[in-house]
Design a protein around this motif. Structure first.
Motif, PDB file in Angstrom:
ATOM      1  N   LEU A 187       0.972  -1.027  -0.086  1.00 30.93           N
ATOM      2  CA  LEU A 187      -0.031  -0.052  -0.040  1.00 30.93           C
ATOM      3  C   LEU A 187       0.864   1.283  -0.011  1.00 30.93           C
ATOM      4  O   LEU A 187       1.900   1.214   0.812  1.00 30.93           O
ATOM      5  CB  LEU A 187      -1.001   0.164   1.297  1.00 30.93           C
ATOM      6  CG  LEU A 187      -1.784   1.167   1.306  1.00 30.93           C
ATOM      7  CD1 LEU A 187      -3.196   0.781   1.750  1.00 30.93           C
ATOM      8  CD2 LEU A 187      -1.171   2.233   2.380  1.00 30.93           C
ATOM      9  N   GLY A 188       0.561   2.244  -0.638  1.00 30.09           N
ATOM     10  CA  GLY A 188       1.387   3.302  -0.939  1.00 30.09           C
ATOM     11  C   GLY A 188       0.681   4.675  -1.401  1.00 30.09           C
ATOM     12  O   GLY A 188      -0.621   4.434  -2.010  1.00 30.09           O
ATOM     13  N   ASP A 189       1.300   5.811  -1.411  1.00 32.83           N
ATOM     14  CA  ASP A 189       0.852   6.802  -2.158  1.00 32.83           C
ATOM     15  C   ASP A 189       1.733   7.827  -2.830  1.00 32.83           C
ATOM     16  O   ASP A 189       3.071   7.897  -2.128  1.00 32.83           O
ATOM     17  CB  ASP A 189       0.401   7.837  -0.999  1.00 32.83           C
ATOM     18  CG  ASP A 189      -0.238   8.988  -1.237  1.00 32.83           C
ATOM     19  OD1 ASP A 189      -0.631   9.418  -2.388  1.00 32.83           O
ATOM     20  OD2 ASP A 189      -0.491   9.781  -0.432  1.00 32.83           O
ATOM     21  N   VAL A 190       1.764   7.939  -3.992  1.00 28.45           N
ATOM     22  CA  VAL A 190       2.719   8.635  -4.699  1.00 28.45           C
ATOM     23  C   VAL A 190       2.350  10.193  -4.641  1.00 28.45           C
ATOM     24  O   VAL A 190       1.148  10.847  -4.681  1.00 28.45           O
ATOM     25  CB  VAL A 190       2.318   8.493  -6.336  1.00 28.45           C
ATOM     26  CG1 VAL A 190       3.322   9.257  -7.312  1.00 28.45           C
ATOM     27  CG2 VAL A 190       2.450   7.232  -6.852  1.00 28.45           C
ATOM     28  N   GLN A 191       3.238  10.891  -4.484  1.00 30.57           N
ATOM     29  CA  GLN A 191       3.240  12.262  -4.275  1.00 30.57           C
ATOM     30  C   GLN A 191       2.941  12.961  -5.478  1.00 30.57           C
ATOM     31  O   GLN A 191       3.016  12.607  -6.540  1.00 30.57           O
ATOM     32  CB  GLN A 191       4.866  12.721  -4.157  1.00 30.57           C
ATOM     33  CG  GLN A 191       4.928  14.243  -4.107  1.00 30.57           C
ATOM     34  CD  GLN A 191       5.426  14.803  -5.419  1.00 30.57           C
ATOM     35  OE1 GLN A 191       6.022  14.152  -6.114  1.00 30.57           O
ATOM     36  NE2 GLN A 191       5.343  16.045  -5.771  1.00 30.57           N
ATOM     37  N   GLY A 192       1.911  13.994  -5.164  1.00 31.77           N
ATOM     38  CA  GLY A 192       1.283  14.902  -6.465  1.00 31.77           C
ATOM     39  C   GLY A 192      -0.015  14.200  -6.741  1.00 31.77           C
ATOM     40  O   GLY A 192      -0.613  13.253  -6.236  1.00 31.77           O
ATOM     41  N   ALA A 249       5.249   4.066   0.921  1.00 30.90           N
ATOM     42  CA  ALA A 249       4.787   2.721   0.712  1.00 30.90           C
ATOM     43  C   ALA A 249       4.984   2.085   1.892  1.00 30.90           C
ATOM     44  O   ALA A 249       6.153   2.194   2.523  1.00 30.90           O
ATOM     45  CB  ALA A 249       5.263   2.252  -0.522  1.00 30.90           C
ATOM     46  N   VAL A 250       4.267   0.844   2.195  1.00 29.98           N
ATOM     47  CA  VAL A 250       4.576   0.064   3.293  1.00 29.98           C
ATOM     48  C   VAL A 250       4.381  -1.397   2.445  1.00 29.98           C
ATOM     49  O   VAL A 250       3.696  -1.785   1.861  1.00 29.98           O
ATOM     50  CB  VAL A 250       3.352  -0.012   4.109  1.00 29.98           C
ATOM     51  CG1 VAL A 250       3.714  -1.421   5.273  1.00 29.98           C
ATOM     52  CG2 VAL A 250       3.393   1.281   4.860  1.00 29.98           C
ATOM     53  N   ASN A 266       9.326  -0.079   5.338  1.00 30.03           N
ATOM     54  CA  ASN A 266       8.491   0.745   5.293  1.00 30.03           C
ATOM     55  C   ASN A 266       9.222   2.113   4.833  1.00 30.03           C
ATOM     56  O   ASN A 266      10.229   2.462   5.092  1.00 30.03           O
ATOM     57  CB  ASN A 266       8.064   1.279   6.685  1.00 30.03           C
ATOM     58  CG  ASN A 266       7.002   2.289   6.748  1.00 30.03           C
ATOM     59  OD1 ASN A 266       6.900   3.252   5.712  1.00 30.03           O
ATOM     60  ND2 ASN A 266       6.211   2.122   7.805  1.00 30.03           N
ATOM     61  N   PHE A 267       8.748   2.498   3.440  1.00 27.51           N
ATOM     62  CA  PHE A 267       9.176   3.537   2.835  1.00 27.51           C
ATOM     63  C   PHE A 267       8.679   4.897   3.324  1.00 27.51           C
ATOM     64  O   PHE A 267       7.874   5.501   2.326  1.00 27.51           O
ATOM     65  CB  PHE A 267       8.955   3.344   1.055  1.00 27.51           C
ATOM     66  CG  PHE A 267       9.895   2.108   0.686  1.00 27.51           C
ATOM     67  CD1 PHE A 267      11.361   2.133   0.198  1.00 27.51           C
ATOM     68  CD2 PHE A 267       9.483   0.857   0.779  1.00 27.51           C
ATOM     69  CE1 PHE A 267      11.825   1.185  -0.207  1.00 27.51           C
ATOM     70  CE2 PHE A 267       9.999  -0.294   0.054  1.00 27.51           C
ATOM     71  CZ  PHE A 267      11.300   0.023  -0.360  1.00 27.51           C
ATOM     72  N   GLY A 268       8.900   5.372   4.295  1.00 23.40           N
ATOM     73  CA  GLY A 268       8.552   6.772   4.846  1.00 23.40           C
ATOM     74  C   GLY A 268       7.010   6.811   4.805  1.00 23.40           C
ATOM     75  O   GLY A 268       6.454   8.126   4.993  1.00 23.40           O
ATOM     76  N   HIS A 269       6.343   5.659   5.111  1.00 21.40           N
ATOM     77  CA  HIS A 269       4.876   5.826   5.071  1.00 21.40           C
ATOM     78  C   HIS A 269       4.484   5.578   6.817  1.00 21.40           C
ATOM     79  O   HIS A 269       5.150   5.170   7.474  1.00 21.40           O
ATOM     80  CB  HIS A 269       4.269   4.702   4.364  1.00 21.40           C
ATOM     81  CG  HIS A 269       2.559   4.731   4.141  1.00 21.40           C
ATOM     82  ND1 HIS A 269       2.326   5.492   3.107  1.00 21.40           N
ATOM     83  CD2 HIS A 269       1.750   4.309   4.753  1.00 21.40           C
ATOM     84  CE1 HIS A 269       0.955   5.703   3.095  1.00 21.40           C
ATOM     85  NE2 HIS A 269       0.675   4.826   3.983  1.00 21.40           N
ATOM     86  N   ALA A 270       3.116   5.910   6.998  1.00 20.68           N
ATOM     87  CA  ALA A 270       2.852   5.904   8.396  1.00 20.68           C
ATOM     88  C   ALA A 270       2.720   4.387   8.660  1.00 20.68           C
ATOM     89  O   ALA A 270       2.380   3.612   7.910  1.00 20.68           O
ATOM     90  CB  ALA A 270       1.349   6.495   8.676  1.00 20.68           C
TER      91      ALA A 270
END
Length: 389
Positions: A187-192, A249-250, A266-270
């Motif tokens: 699960l993750g979130d692309v910036q922008g 992302a996680v 964990n790539f900088g994600h909550a």
């Protein structure tokens, strides 16, 4: 993916009895004709009982216009014919000196023509909107494919709430990939925002679906994801995009045999939440750099395949626990006073209810976000819950 549930209140949805375009409905009943019909009757009754000094028969011009706003083309044409007919019958019922004349009749006819014309334009706009929504839905299904309720030995549930209801998909992404080495979860979130964010999310998901199945080590899957993000930035740079995108992302690996722990990168994600009978536990936050930026960091450990990648952590995880992963649409959801949603506390207060199943947990989080934000989402929101079957 959870489809939007139907409601029972009156709203602009469904199909008219007169046309394939939307009409005013109460439940399943088409009531689009009621308002113009009521107006026609009221105006006719008022004019019949009016004095000769004040007549309202020319107000029949608004009847087809109202019909065009509430019903389909056939209903609009019917009322565009009924209005002039009612005008003639009412006007002829008066003595000659009290008749309104051809000028007001032309006004009623013009109202019918305006109603039919506006209904035609509304139909064109609706068909265009439908085609756009269908294209957006196809894009969403291509990027975020539905996850089976049981995948790779995991029970799953997910929800995606787009801040832009027309686009229906943004930079948030998630998937569950079964493999010979156990299920992998991302699960993750692309910036922008925009199409480039969707492109990056699609690229990462495509890489995850292949590497998550083929690679034995979760660290290698993480390395493949980082490499894909770098190549995606290089591709975008060829079109003049100056700033590199990144994605938090996680990545979670469930061993094929239950060992009492899971692997987590964990790539900088909550940090995800582990929810079970003992309460709500916060798993490690993202101390590593996001995907696309790990070259700037030096957090590699002994289990990291290259310098800069976050290490693979082994985190205790009981079979009875449910793993909840969310994007910043949840963690940064604010109410009117600017307060963040206290998700862990919210779930802890409902632990018996929330821990029952991934489906129930996702629904609980979705309701909490909508209630906390007043139904107005400032960012795309992705929720994924998994539990060993």
């Amino acid at each position: 993916m959870k489809p939007d549930g139907p409601g029972s209140s009156s709203r602009w949805r469904g199909r008219s009895l007169f046309t394939d375009e939307p009409a005013l409905r109460i439940g399943r009943r088409d009531v689009s004709w009621l308002l113009p019909a009521a107006l026609l009757v009221i105006i006719a009754a008022a004019d019949w009982n009016a004095s000769g000094d004040f007549r309202v028969v020319s107000w029949l011009a608004i009847v087809p216009i109202v019909a065009s706003a509430t019903g389909g083309m056939t209903a609009t044409v019917i009322f565009a014919v009924l209005a002039p007919t009612a005008y003639v019958l009412l006007d002829l019922s008066w003595e000659h000196q009290n008749q309104m004349g051809p000028g007001d009749f032309a006004l009623v006819v013009a109202g019918g023509a305006l109603g039919v014309g506006s209904r035609w334009l509304r139909g064109r706009a609706y068909r265009h909107l439908t085609s756009v929504e269908n294209a957006a839905e196809a894009t969403r299904l291509a990027v975020l494919r539905p996850i089976p309720p049981t995948a790779g030995g995991l029970r799953t549930a997910s929800a995606y709430l787009a801040a832009d209801s027309a686009a229906q998909v943004g930079g948030d992404f998630f998937d569950v990939q079964p493999s010979p080495y156990g299920a992998r979860v991302l699960l993750g979130d692309v910036q922008g925002k925009g199409t480039s964010a969707v492109d990056a999310a699609a690229a990462l998901l495509g890489t995850f679906r292949e590497a998550g199945y083929q690679e034995r080590l979760l660290a290698t899957v993480a390395e493949r994801l980082e490499d894909r993000m770098r190549r995606e930035n290089a591709y975008a740079a060829g079109f003049g995009q100056r700033e590199d995108r990144f994605a938090t992302a996680v990545l979670v690996g469930f061993p094929a045999v239950d060992t009492g722990w899971v692997e987590l990168v964990n790539f900088g994600h909550a940090g995800p939440l582990a929810i079970g009978g003992d309460g709500v536990r916060q798993l490690p936050e993202g101390s590593g750099a996001p995907l696309g930026l790990t070259a700037l960091a030096d957090t590699g450990g002994a289990e990291a395949p290259s310098v800069g990648l976050p290490p693979v952590l082994r985190v205790p995880f009981e079979r009875s626990e449910t793993l909840l992963l969310v994007t910043d649409g949840v963690t940064e959801a604010r109410d009117r006073s600017g307060e963040f949603l206290p998700l862990a506390d919210h779930l802890a207060a409902r632990i018996t209810e929330a821990a029952s199943s991934p489906d129930h947990l996702v629904a609980l989080v979705e309701r909490a976000v909508r209630r906390h934000t007043g139904g107005t989402l400032a960012d795309d929101t992705a929720v994924l819950a998994v539990r060993r079957a």
